[in-house]
Design a protein around this motif. Structure first.
Motif, short mmCIF file in Angstrom:
data_model
loop_
_atom_site.label_atom_id
_atom_site.label_comp_id
_atom_site.label_asym_id
_atom_site.label_seq_id
_atom_site.Cartn_x
_atom_site.Cartn_y
_atom_site.Cartn_z
N GLY A 248 0.77 -1.09 0.16
CA GLY A 248 -0.04 0.08 0.06
C GLY A 248 0.78 1.23 0.00
O GLY A 248 0.24 2.29 0.23
N LEU A 249 2.17 1.24 -0.33
CA LEU A 249 2.73 2.34 -0.48
C LEU A 249 2.28 3.20 -1.78
O LEU A 249 2.01 2.99 -3.04
CB LEU A 249 4.18 2.24 -0.47
CG LEU A 249 5.30 3.29 -0.92
CD1 LEU A 249 5.27 4.36 0.07
CD2 LEU A 249 6.60 2.92 -1.33
N PHE A 250 2.03 4.52 -1.37
CA PHE A 250 1.42 5.39 -2.45
C PHE A 250 2.34 6.59 -2.50
O PHE A 250 2.68 7.35 -1.48
CB PHE A 250 -0.14 6.14 -2.22
CG PHE A 250 -0.35 6.88 -3.02
CD1 PHE A 250 -0.52 6.99 -4.25
CD2 PHE A 250 -1.14 8.02 -2.37
CE1 PHE A 250 -1.02 7.77 -5.30
CE2 PHE A 250 -1.80 8.96 -3.17
CZ PHE A 250 -1.48 8.84 -4.72
N ASN B 293 4.01 2.22 9.99
CA ASN B 293 2.59 2.03 9.26
C ASN B 293 1.77 3.32 9.32
O ASN B 293 1.74 4.06 10.26
CB ASN B 293 1.61 0.70 9.77
CG ASN B 293 2.52 -0.44 9.64
OD1 ASN B 293 3.03 -0.78 8.62
ND2 ASN B 293 2.39 -1.25 10.71
N ASN B 294 1.15 3.56 8.21
CA ASN B 294 0.29 4.89 7.97
C ASN B 294 0.71 6.15 8.23
O ASN B 294 0.10 6.84 8.91
CB ASN B 294 -0.98 4.50 9.11
CG ASN B 294 -1.64 3.07 8.87
OD1 ASN B 294 -2.11 2.75 7.73
ND2 ASN B 294 -1.81 2.60 9.93
N VAL B 295 1.96 6.18 7.67
CA VAL B 295 2.83 7.46 7.76
C VAL B 295 2.72 8.30 6.76
O VAL B 295 2.44 7.87 5.55
CB VAL B 295 4.40 7.20 8.21
CG1 VAL B 295 5.15 8.34 8.00
CG2 VAL B 295 4.49 6.33 9.58
N LEU B 296 2.55 9.66 6.93
CA LEU B 296 2.40 10.47 5.44
C LEU B 296 3.67 11.27 5.95
O LEU B 296 4.00 12.30 6.89
CB LEU B 296 1.24 11.34 5.88
CG LEU B 296 1.07 12.43 4.64
CD1 LEU B 296 -0.35 12.41 4.18
CD2 LEU B 296 1.54 13.65 4.97
N GLU C 60 13.48 0.85 5.26
CA GLU C 60 12.39 0.10 5.45
C GLU C 60 10.99 0.76 5.71
O GLU C 60 10.68 1.80 6.36
CB GLU C 60 12.48 -0.80 6.78
CG GLU C 60 13.83 -1.94 6.77
CD GLU C 60 13.84 -2.34 8.01
OE1 GLU C 60 12.98 -2.75 8.75
OE2 GLU C 60 15.19 -2.66 8.57
N ILE C 61 9.98 0.18 4.94
CA ILE C 61 8.67 1.11 4.91
C ILE C 61 7.56 0.40 5.33
O ILE C 61 7.68 -0.74 4.65
CB ILE C 61 8.67 1.82 3.47
CG1 ILE C 61 9.63 2.73 3.15
CG2 ILE C 61 7.28 2.60 3.36
CD1 ILE C 61 9.54 3.45 1.66
N GLY C 62 6.77 0.63 6.09
CA GLY C 62 5.70 -0.06 6.63
C GLY C 62 4.61 -0.17 5.64
O GLY C 62 4.72 0.29 4.46
N ASP C 63 3.35 -0.54 6.11
CA ASP C 63 1.90 -0.58 5.33
C ASP C 63 1.46 0.75 5.09
O ASP C 63 1.30 1.62 6.12
CB ASP C 63 1.17 -1.65 5.85
CG ASP C 63 1.72 -3.21 5.53
OD1 ASP C 63 2.50 -3.35 4.82
OD2 ASP C 63 1.10 -3.99 6.57
N ASN C 64 0.84 1.03 4.07
CA ASN C 64 0.01 2.31 3.73
C ASN C 64 0.58 3.64 4.04
O ASN C 64 0.07 4.39 4.77
CB ASN C 64 -1.35 2.17 4.70
CG ASN C 64 -2.11 0.75 4.54
OD1 ASN C 64 -2.32 0.37 3.34
ND2 ASN C 64 -2.52 0.05 5.56
N ILE D 269 10.62 6.45 12.37
CA ILE D 269 9.33 7.36 12.07
C ILE D 269 8.20 6.24 12.70
O ILE D 269 7.84 5.47 11.95
CB ILE D 269 9.08 7.61 10.73
CG1 ILE D 269 10.52 8.36 10.09
CG2 ILE D 269 7.90 8.71 10.78
CD1 ILE D 269 10.70 9.62 11.05
N GLY D 270 7.52 6.70 13.82
CA GLY D 270 6.62 5.81 14.49
C GLY D 270 5.22 5.69 13.63
O GLY D 270 5.03 6.50 12.63
N ASP D 271 4.45 4.55 13.66
CA ASP D 271 3.16 4.32 13.16
C ASP D 271 2.33 5.55 13.31
O ASP D 271 2.44 6.42 14.42
CB ASP D 271 2.68 3.27 13.72
CG ASP D 271 3.21 1.89 13.46
OD1 ASP D 271 4.04 2.11 12.70
OD2 ASP D 271 2.77 1.09 14.10
N ASN D 272 1.34 5.89 12.21
CA ASN D 272 0.55 7.24 12.25
C ASN D 272 1.00 8.62 12.29
O ASN D 272 0.21 9.14 12.91
CB ASN D 272 -0.59 6.66 13.39
CG ASN D 272 -1.21 5.43 13.24
OD1 ASN D 272 -1.81 4.97 12.36
ND2 ASN D 272 -1.17 4.43 14.05
#
Length: 194
Positions: free
Chosen positions: A77-79, A122-125, A93-97, A138-141
């Motif tokens: 889900g990397l956009f 995960n879920n990082v912008l 390393e890149i998590g999901d979404n 870089i922590g989730d969210n």
């Protein structure tokens, strides 16, 4: 691979108001092409076929403007919106979404060996032009503002901006609702009843 591809296409549709359908996204979006190429290059890299892995990634860079080292580990889900000028280093390393905008660098800070690139939860912008450098987490969210330079860990749920990046919004505390033995609902905030 096709299951991940379908997930990636749907993620683009969910996050880009300009995207109309999966076929359009598959044919026209450079981030999708870069991810497909990366998955192929990463397979070669894991099987120690380094030359063909780098060749695949460099061809992808030529056509998409997105440079992803074949050694980088990327979740589903990397956009990468727009994509031009994005650089993702070998030990990143890149998590999901995760959403990354154009001009972002996930890079190193020098010539050190070993893990030298960021780990993104995960879920990082990550906003356009941001530079996230070194072996940091870089922590989730969490959110990284446009043109920020991040050199230290960012906790989950935080927002960081500036040069060097500073946390402007601390992680939100978790509020949970529990029901006591009488059926009354209580809200718990940081282990305190409110």
């Amino acid at each position: 691979m096709f299951k991940n591809l379908n997930y990636d296409l749907q993620r683009v549709l969910d996050n880009d108001p300009a995207a109309r359908n999966k076929l359009e996204v598959l044919i026209l979006y450079p981030s999708v092409h870069a991810l497909i190429s990366h998955r192929i290059a990463h397979w070669f890299y894991k099987h120690k076929m380094f030359f063909i892995a780098r060749l695949t990634s460099q061809l992808s860079r030529h056509f998409t403007g997105i440079e992803i080292h074949p050694g980088a580990k990327i979740g589903k889900g990397l956009f990468i919106d727009h994509g031009m000028g994005v650089v993702i280093g070998e030990t990143a390393e890149i998590g999901d979404n995760v959403t990354i905008y154009h001009g972002v660098t996930l890079g190193g800070t020098g010539k050190e060996k070993g893990k030298r690139h960021p780990t993104v939860g995960n879920n990082v912008l990550i906003g356009c032009g941001a530079k996230v450098l070194g072996n940091i987490k870089i922590g989730d969210n969490s959110n990284i503002g446009a043109n920020s330079v991040v050199l230290k860990d960012i906790p989950a749920g935080a927002t960081a901006v500036g040069i060097p990046a500073k946390i402007i919004q601390k992680p939100s505390a978790e509020i949970i609702e529990i029901e006591d033995y009488r059926g009354k609902k209580n809200k718990i905030y940081n282990n305190m009843t409110i």
